[in-house]
Design an enzyme around this catalytic site. Sequence first.
Site, PDB file in Angstrom:
ATOM      1  N   HIS A 140       0.841  -1.210   0.000  1.00  0.00           N
ATOM      2  CA  HIS A 140       0.000   0.000   0.000  1.00  0.00           C
ATOM      3  C   HIS A 140       0.869   1.250   0.000  1.00  0.00           C
ATOM      4  CE1 HIS A 140      -2.677   3.152   1.249  1.00  0.00           C
ATOM      5  NE2 HIS A 140      -2.088   3.268   2.416  1.00  0.00           N
ATOM      6  N   HIS A 142       0.866   5.823  -1.366  1.00  0.00           N
ATOM      7  CA  HIS A 142       0.074   7.035  -1.594  1.00  0.00           C
ATOM      8  C   HIS A 142       0.491   7.711  -2.908  1.00  0.00           C
ATOM      9  CE1 HIS A 142      -0.266   7.262   3.111  1.00  0.00           C
ATOM     10  NE2 HIS A 142      -1.038   6.341   2.597  1.00  0.00           N
ATOM     11  N   GLU A 170      -0.440  -1.075 -22.255  1.00  0.00           N
ATOM     12  CA  GLU A 170       0.129  -1.844 -21.142  1.00  0.00           C
ATOM     13  C   GLU A 170      -0.914  -2.134 -20.051  1.00  0.00           C
ATOM     14  OE1 GLU A 170       3.104  -2.628 -21.935  1.00  0.00           O
ATOM     15  OE2 GLU A 170       3.361  -3.888 -20.155  1.00  0.00           O
ATOM     16  N   HIS A 211      -7.216   8.356  -0.599  1.00  0.00           N
ATOM     17  CA  HIS A 211      -6.172   7.831   0.298  1.00  0.00           C
ATOM     18  C   HIS A 211      -4.991   7.226  -0.459  1.00  0.00           C
ATOM     19  CE1 HIS A 211      -5.170   5.161   4.070  1.00  0.00           C
ATOM     20  NE2 HIS A 211      -4.100   5.448   3.366  1.00  0.00           N
TER      21      HIS A 211
END
Length: 244
Positions: A140, A142, A170, A211
């Site tokens: 994860h 940002h 792609e 987020h």
Amino acid sequence: MDIEKIRFIKDFADMAYESYLMGWHERNGGNMSYRLKESEESAFSPLFDRDDPWQQLDVSVPGLAGDCFLVTGSGKYFRNVIKDPEDTLCIIRISEDGHSYRILWGLKNGGSPTSELASHLLNHEVKKRVTDGRYRIMYHGHPENVIALSFVLPCDEIGFTKRLHEMMPECRLTFPEGLGVVPELEAGSIELGQATSKKMEDYNAVIWTHHGLFVSGETFDETFGLFHTVEKASSILVKVLSMK
Ligand code: 2HA
Ligand code: ZN
């Protein structure tokens, strides 16, 4: 010790640094986890030097009973992982009932696993099942263009996928199944983990509205490559929208 068997620590640290250089990890942003192979666990086990108590998990993950994970520490900076893996990472084991974990190695100056541990484990449980154990990584970060688009495009995976697939060939090769999108949910919450893991039944990349991005893969190269491709397509779309 056979260095090849503990290569996962180097590969993990390399990816953390390269992702930091890409700009996806301001301060302590982002988190990553890797499910160890049995050969890696047995090669590394002589170094398991902590005798920590079991700690209750906020979620139950019986599908991961007994598994070991290399995980980033809460509050740790991705840019520091390569300099000091033993301070910034830890290896945890999940209990046989899937309700608790304990730290076996790392976080030598104290601390706890990532604040998104619930998300990581719920997602590992799903991906381990649907890929017959092939997928080992959850990651994860940002990325700014994905986040920017999540303010502009509706929270709708068909629309999001179509717009990004159009950006470069792609994309259809890298995420043919498309992208999952979850609404804005509190960072570190079980709700975020549960919503993401539902999407992981069908997708390898899930946008966390306002987020960031959460992806899964079999190898570090594939996982980094998927994240990179989604963010690159998003950056092209941001430019296209800005030029209109
Ligand atoms: O700071 O990215 O989602 C860690 C995070 C929480
Ligand atoms: Zn985050």
